[in-house]
Structure formats: structure tokens, C-alpha cells
Scaffold this active site. Sequence first.
Site, PDB file in Angstrom:
ATOM      1  N   GLU A   1      -2.183  -5.282   4.937  1.00  0.00           N
ATOM      2  CA  GLU A   1      -2.219  -6.193   3.800  1.00  0.00           C
ATOM      3  C   GLU A   1      -0.936  -6.049   2.973  1.00  0.00           C
ATOM      4  O   GLU A   1      -0.516  -4.939   2.671  1.00  0.00           O
ATOM      5  CB  GLU A   1      -3.427  -5.844   2.905  1.00  0.00           C
ATOM      6  CG  GLU A   1      -3.505  -6.685   1.633  1.00  0.00           C
ATOM      7  CD  GLU A   1      -4.502  -6.123   0.612  1.00  0.00           C
ATOM      8  OE1 GLU A   1      -4.679  -4.889   0.538  1.00  0.00           O
ATOM      9  OE2 GLU A   1      -5.092  -6.932  -0.123  1.00  0.00           O
TER      10      GLU A   1
ATOM     11  N   GLY B   1     -10.687  -1.479  -4.578  1.00  0.00           N
ATOM     12  CA  GLY B   1      -9.261  -1.209  -4.732  1.00  0.00           C
ATOM     13  C   GLY B   1      -8.568  -1.166  -3.394  1.00  0.00           C
ATOM     14  O   GLY B   1      -9.010  -1.796  -2.431  1.00  0.00           O
ATOM     15  N   SER B   2      -7.503  -0.386  -3.350  1.00  0.00           N
ATOM     16  CA  SER B   2      -6.638  -0.386  -2.171  1.00  0.00           C
ATOM     17  C   SER B   2      -7.245   0.415  -1.029  1.00  0.00           C
ATOM     18  O   SER B   2      -8.101   1.284  -1.232  1.00  0.00           O
ATOM     19  CB  SER B   2      -5.285   0.212  -2.548  1.00  0.00           C
ATOM     20  OG  SER B   2      -5.467   1.565  -2.924  1.00  0.00           O
TER      21      SER B   2
ATOM     22  N   LYS C   1     -14.793   4.536 -14.076  1.00  0.00           N
ATOM     23  CA  LYS C   1     -13.419   5.063 -14.106  1.00  0.00           C
ATOM     24  C   LYS C   1     -12.544   3.851 -14.450  1.00  0.00           C
ATOM     25  O   LYS C   1     -12.378   2.932 -13.641  1.00  0.00           O
ATOM     26  CB  LYS C   1     -13.046   5.662 -12.740  1.00  0.00           C
ATOM     27  CG  LYS C   1     -11.553   5.744 -12.419  1.00  0.00           C
ATOM     28  CD  LYS C   1     -10.780   6.678 -13.317  1.00  0.00           C
ATOM     29  CE  LYS C   1      -9.348   6.894 -12.850  1.00  0.00           C
ATOM     30  NZ  LYS C   1      -8.496   5.685 -12.876  1.00  0.00           N
TER      31      LYS C   1
ATOM     32  N   GLY D   1      -9.130   3.966  -1.569  1.00  0.00           N
ATOM     33  CA  GLY D   1     -10.512   4.046  -1.111  1.00  0.00           C
ATOM     34  C   GLY D   1     -10.695   5.111  -0.045  1.00  0.00           C
ATOM     35  O   GLY D   1     -11.660   5.885  -0.077  1.00  0.00           O
TER      36      GLY D   1
ATOM     37  N   CYS E   1      -8.171  -9.960  -3.319  1.00  0.00           N
ATOM     38  CA  CYS E   1      -8.543  -9.263  -2.071  1.00  0.00           C
ATOM     39  C   CYS E   1      -8.823 -10.264  -0.969  1.00  0.00           C
ATOM     40  O   CYS E   1      -8.775  -9.922   0.209  1.00  0.00           O
ATOM     41  CB  CYS E   1      -9.761  -8.386  -2.317  1.00  0.00           C
ATOM     42  SG  CYS E   1     -11.092  -9.256  -3.143  1.00  0.00           S
TER      43      CYS E   1
ATOM     44  N   GLU F   1     -14.931  -1.164  -1.361  1.00  0.00           N
ATOM     45  CA  GLU F   1     -14.464  -2.497  -0.939  1.00  0.00           C
ATOM     46  C   GLU F   1     -12.957  -2.437  -1.017  1.00  0.00           C
ATOM     47  O   GLU F   1     -12.394  -2.296  -2.100  1.00  0.00           O
ATOM     48  CB  GLU F   1     -15.011  -3.582  -1.873  1.00  0.00           C
ATOM     49  CG  GLU F   1     -16.523  -3.640  -1.939  1.00  0.00           C
ATOM     50  CD  GLU F   1     -17.173  -4.042  -0.628  1.00  0.00           C
ATOM     51  OE1 GLU F   1     -16.547  -4.759   0.167  1.00  0.00           O
ATOM     52  OE2 GLU F   1     -18.314  -3.602  -0.386  1.00  0.00           O
TER      53      GLU F   1
HETATM   54  P1  NAP Z   1      -6.016   1.025  -6.398  1.00  0.00           P
HETATM   55  O1  NAP Z   1      -4.602   1.269  -6.645  1.00  0.00           O
HETATM   56  O2  NAP Z   1      -6.600   1.615  -5.164  1.00  0.00           O
HETATM   57  O3  NAP Z   1      -6.795   1.576  -7.690  1.00  0.00           O
HETATM   58  C1  NAP Z   1      -8.205   1.568  -7.837  1.00  0.00           C
HETATM   59  C2  NAP Z   1      -8.640   2.800  -8.631  1.00  0.00           C
HETATM   60  O4  NAP Z   1      -8.643   3.936  -7.775  1.00  0.00           O
HETATM   61  C3  NAP Z   1      -7.733   3.162  -9.786  1.00  0.00           C
HETATM   62  O5  NAP Z   1      -8.527   3.713 -10.821  1.00  0.00           O
HETATM   63  C4  NAP Z   1      -6.847   4.232  -9.187  1.00  0.00           C
HETATM   64  O6  NAP Z   1      -6.288   5.094 -10.172  1.00  0.00           O
HETATM   65  C5  NAP Z   1      -7.811   4.967  -8.302  1.00  0.00           C
HETATM   66  N1  NAP Z   1      -7.160   5.636  -7.177  1.00  0.00           N
HETATM   67  C6  NAP Z   1      -6.370   5.052  -6.239  1.00  0.00           C
HETATM   68  N2  NAP Z   1      -5.980   5.970  -5.338  1.00  0.00           N
HETATM   69  C7  NAP Z   1      -6.529   7.152  -5.715  1.00  0.00           C
HETATM   70  C8  NAP Z   1      -6.516   8.471  -5.187  1.00  0.00           C
HETATM   71  N3  NAP Z   1      -5.831   8.760  -4.077  1.00  0.00           N
HETATM   72  N4  NAP Z   1      -7.198   9.440  -5.838  1.00  0.00           N
HETATM   73  C9  NAP Z   1      -7.885   9.153  -6.963  1.00  0.00           C
HETATM   74  N5  NAP Z   1      -7.930   7.926  -7.513  1.00  0.00           N
HETATM   75  C10 NAP Z   1      -7.277   6.931  -6.899  1.00  0.00           C
HETATM   76  O7  NAP Z   1      -6.322  -0.545  -6.311  1.00  0.00           O
HETATM   77  P2  NAP Z   1      -5.971  -1.722  -7.346  1.00  0.00           P
HETATM   78  O8  NAP Z   1      -4.546  -1.707  -7.677  1.00  0.00           O
HETATM   79  O9  NAP Z   1      -6.889  -1.700  -8.461  1.00  0.00           O
HETATM   80  O10 NAP Z   1      -6.320  -3.059  -6.531  1.00  0.00           O
HETATM   81  C11 NAP Z   1      -5.496  -3.623  -5.570  1.00  0.00           C
HETATM   82  C12 NAP Z   1      -6.124  -3.478  -4.195  1.00  0.00           C
HETATM   83  O11 NAP Z   1      -7.533  -3.628  -4.248  1.00  0.00           O
HETATM   84  C13 NAP Z   1      -5.666  -4.507  -3.197  1.00  0.00           C
HETATM   85  O12 NAP Z   1      -5.448  -3.905  -1.948  1.00  0.00           O
HETATM   86  C14 NAP Z   1      -6.832  -5.469  -3.114  1.00  0.00           C
HETATM   87  O13 NAP Z   1      -6.912  -6.207  -1.924  1.00  0.00           O
HETATM   88  C15 NAP Z   1      -7.981  -4.549  -3.286  1.00  0.00           C
HETATM   89  N6  NAP Z   1      -9.160  -5.233  -3.815  1.00  0.00           N
HETATM   90  C16 NAP Z   1     -10.258  -5.315  -3.052  1.00  0.00           C
HETATM   91  C17 NAP Z   1     -11.363  -6.013  -3.514  1.00  0.00           C
HETATM   92  C18 NAP Z   1     -12.592  -6.133  -2.668  1.00  0.00           C
HETATM   93  O14 NAP Z   1     -13.575  -6.665  -3.141  1.00  0.00           O
HETATM   94  N7  NAP Z   1     -12.600  -5.631  -1.454  1.00  0.00           N
HETATM   95  C19 NAP Z   1     -11.342  -6.616  -4.777  1.00  0.00           C
HETATM   96  C20 NAP Z   1     -10.205  -6.473  -5.556  1.00  0.00           C
HETATM   97  C21 NAP Z   1      -9.122  -5.766  -5.048  1.00  0.00           C
HETATM   98  P3  NAP Z   1      -4.679   5.173 -10.284  1.00  0.00           P
HETATM   99  O15 NAP Z   1      -4.217   3.807 -10.581  1.00  0.00           O
HETATM  100  O16 NAP Z   1      -4.465   6.153 -11.361  1.00  0.00           O
HETATM  101  O17 NAP Z   1      -4.218   5.632  -8.963  1.00  0.00           O
END
Ligand code: NAP
Length: 487
Positions: free
Chosen positions: A370, A219-220, A162, A224, A280, A243
Amino acid sequence: MSAQAMPSPTHPSPREMPFEEIDRIVHVAQAAAEAWASSDAGSRSRLLRELAAALENGREQLVALANEETFLGAPRLNGELDRTAFQLRAFADAVDAGEPYAFIDDPAVPGAPPAGHPRLVRVTLPLGPVAMFSASNFPFAFSVLGGDTASALAAGCPVVVKAHPAHPRLSAAVFGLALAAVREAGAPQGVIGMVEGASRDVGVYLVRHPGIAAVAFTGSFAGGAALQREANARPVPIPFFGELGSTNPIVALPSAIGAQGLALAKMLGASIAQGTGQFCTSPGVLLMLEGDATDAFIRELAREMDSQSTHAMLSPAIRSAFDHGVDKLVRHAAATRITTGESSADKHPVPNLVALDMDAFLAHPELREEVFGPSCVVLKAGSVDEMLAALRAIGGSLTVTVWGAEQEDADSRRIVRQAAAIAGRVLFAGVPTGVAVTRAQHHGGPWPASTQPHTTSVGLMAMQRFLRPVALQDPPEWMTARAGVPL
Ligand code: NAP
């Protein structure tokens, strides 16, 4: 349309993929699953090495595209591309060494049970097509050909990516190179697919799809948690390896501050501001014991943070979430802002260091969330017991860093035990930004750092997430002759 996908001049809305097209992509992945599961080491490692070479050969175009879409800068993006290629080759080496085919053979023991038993051979099977959600902040290493894709392919699972809407053109370019590498390596068509969408419906549809066998998400916390609910609500629930976000506390004990306070303040200030804090593993909480040396350290840290330059954030939505998160912290009655840089909508975000009263931190969960970006909370504890209470309240975190635990004593033991209870990785030197790809690495941790605390998304053990054990009882010889390669 989701908040994350709001279009802007630098982030045009990606194409909304019709569900029929997603069906077709998942079906092609399903069709490839059997052949890829039973593929030998040579076939899998050939593909992983072709993918690494494709990234390197496309470097100039890919880094330029990534920079346009993420603003992360060419030095960082080149380094990330190197890391991603290294990671693909590390998994190729692991496959060549037979790791996904490892098995346990218990020979039959004659006689009555429990000591006597039939021959049992424990093998592992790939789960099947994996839906892989890219993150915005690692456009190479946690995206189309990132760690989740590499580890799933190594395990013998097709991957349906995705794409992240914050870097759609880069995702398309990398995917194009990946398709060519699949052809070049002679791997089954469909072993890598990609879906994209302007709305969250696309991701939700993919997770619900009956042809998907597992989900890997980076992601967030909110994203997640929402997608994990979808995976669990299916008629047949599937594993969800998420994650998520983390606050990565740093425990700075007096012995470390006394010995090298200035150097540590400089290193920490740079780490908080690095990449405009969009890691992250960015340090989000600093925990120290009250005292004059602590006050001097905090002043030095603030000076260092004020001197750091930042760049634009990954997307307007991430910038607005950062401003909102900082606002929530600094407006709290128990907060004192220590850095002095002034933020405004027309400038890059400024690093934020804010002292919080310990009681308020323990009482208000929203102060422990966070803040994705260059922001850190400082807590001064009156005792080690209070430090432990703060770590317990923070809960699951990708990392905890403990500076000053060199001497074994009761307090060091208690702090390290509590750190290990909440974190996937405990550091005793350096800063948590930067996650090495090795066999011993663990990038995960108790909820909410990850949804499955016994698994890692970085390092060679990541492959194990996508392998399911099966015990073969009294298997025929032709089957064991396959030495762990699935049928
Ligand atoms: P994100 O906003 O959660 O997006 C990740 C993916 O999930 C995107 O494709 C997003 O699509 C999709 N998504 C998010 N919410 C959704 C929902 N409710 N339903 C369906 N799809 C959904 O995260 P991000 O902006 O890429 O990354 C930032 C966050 O990731 C930070 O909190 C960071 O700490 C964390 N992170 C964690 C790690 C780790 O290894 N643990 C590594 C990197 C980042 P849309 O954008 O269209 O919503």
C-alpha cells in the site's frame, strides 16, 4: 520517539503519559467492567445516544479543531461527524433490539446420548476492557468515539482509547465531552478512559497491561503487526482485532469500459485523489485486459487524476511515507509513470498513476505494498489467468471492485470467486471509498487487510468481536430469566 509522532508546528508532540497514570486508568476501567457487562439495554443505549448528541452539540468546536489538526476540510469532517453520530445511534438501536443479549436455548431431550442431552443455553459475555487504537485518517469515525468504541460499549465492554498523536487536541476535546455524557447517562465512571503518549511505549504498555482483555486497532500494517505480536506475547494472550492497510484492486473488464468508460475513468480518478488518497479503501491497483480501449481508458484516467486538487496530508510523517512509496514505484525498471503532475516538498502531493509490468508486479512483493495517499498502479493483463494471478499475489484486501461482471459466464465466475477469496467486500458498481454502516457490512478481510478475517470493524456485526460465548448447562430458572443479560 516513533516516526508517526515526530512533532511539527501543526503537530506538537502529545504529552507522554506516565505508566502509573495508565495503570490508574486501566484499573478504573476494570472496576467498571462488571457493572457495565451486566447493564441492561436501556443503560447502554442511553449512553450511546448521549455520546452521539455530545458530538453533534460540540460540532462547531470539534470540526474546527479537527480541521486544524488534519487538514481534511470542513465538508468532509462534518460528514464524518454525522456518520459517527449515526453509528453510535445504530448501535443504540441494536442494543434496544436486544442484540448483545441474544442467546440460543436447546431444551433438554430425554434419552441416551447422542440424541438425548441436557438443556443448554448459549449466552455471550463481554470480554472486558478493550484497548482501542485510533487511526489518524478518520479523526471522528475511527477515533475516540468511533466504530470500535461504539461496538465495544454496545457489547458491554469498557474502552480505554489510545489517542492518535496526529490529532491530540481533538481527541482531548471529544474525550471531555464523552466524560460528561457518561455522567449524564448515569453510566459507571471508567467506562471510557483515554491514554496518550509521544512515544510508542504508551501503546505497547497498554497492550501488555494485564487489565486489558482485547485490542481493537485501526492503522498501518507495520503498527498493527507490531502490536499484534505484543498481544500474543503476553503471559495470557488476548484477542487482537486489527484493521490494517489495503490496496483495494479494481478489475475493469472490457464490457464495462465499452459501455461507460469515460464516466468510470472520472469516478475512479476522483476516488483515488479524494481526501488526498488517505483512505484505507482508496483504490491502489487497477487491473485491465490489454487492448486499445484499455489504453484509452488509462489516458482518460491520468487526465482526470492530473486535474484533481489535493490538500496537505495528515502529518509530515505520512507525507514523507507517501513520497517514499511513490519514489520506490516510479524508479522501478518495470515502471512507467502516466500522470504528469510534479511533486515537490513545498506543494501538496500530486496524484500518481504508474503502469507496471505484470511479471515484475508478480515477482516483487514491494511493488504490491500500500502507498497511503493518492497513488495507483495500473496492470495490463494478457489473459484472465494473468488477472487471477495478480489478485492472488495481492492477497488480503479490504475490498475488490469488479466492473463488468453483469453477465454470468466462466470468466466472470472465476474473477468473482478470486475476488471474494481475498477481500472482505466485493463491489460490482461504484468505488470502494465510502463504507456504509449497516447490518450486512463487512469491513475486514484476509491478512493483511485484517488480523481476524471473520470479523468486521464497521457495521453492526462489529459488536460480535467483543462477546465471548458461554454454554450454560442445566441453568437454574433465575439465571435464564435474565434473558441473556449477563450476571
Ligand atoms: P499507524 O501509524 O499505524 O498508527 C495507529 C496507532 O498505532 C497510533 O496510535 C500509533 O502511535 C500506534 N502505533 C503504530 N505503530 C506502533 C508500534 N509499533 N508500537 C506501538 N504503537 C504503534 O496508522 P495511521 O497513521 O493512524 O493510519 C494510516 C494507516 O491506517 C493506513 O495504512 C491506512 O490504510 C490504515 N487504515 C486502515 C483502516 C481500516 O479500516 N482497515 C482505516 C483507516 C486507516 P504512533 O503514531 O505514536 O506510532
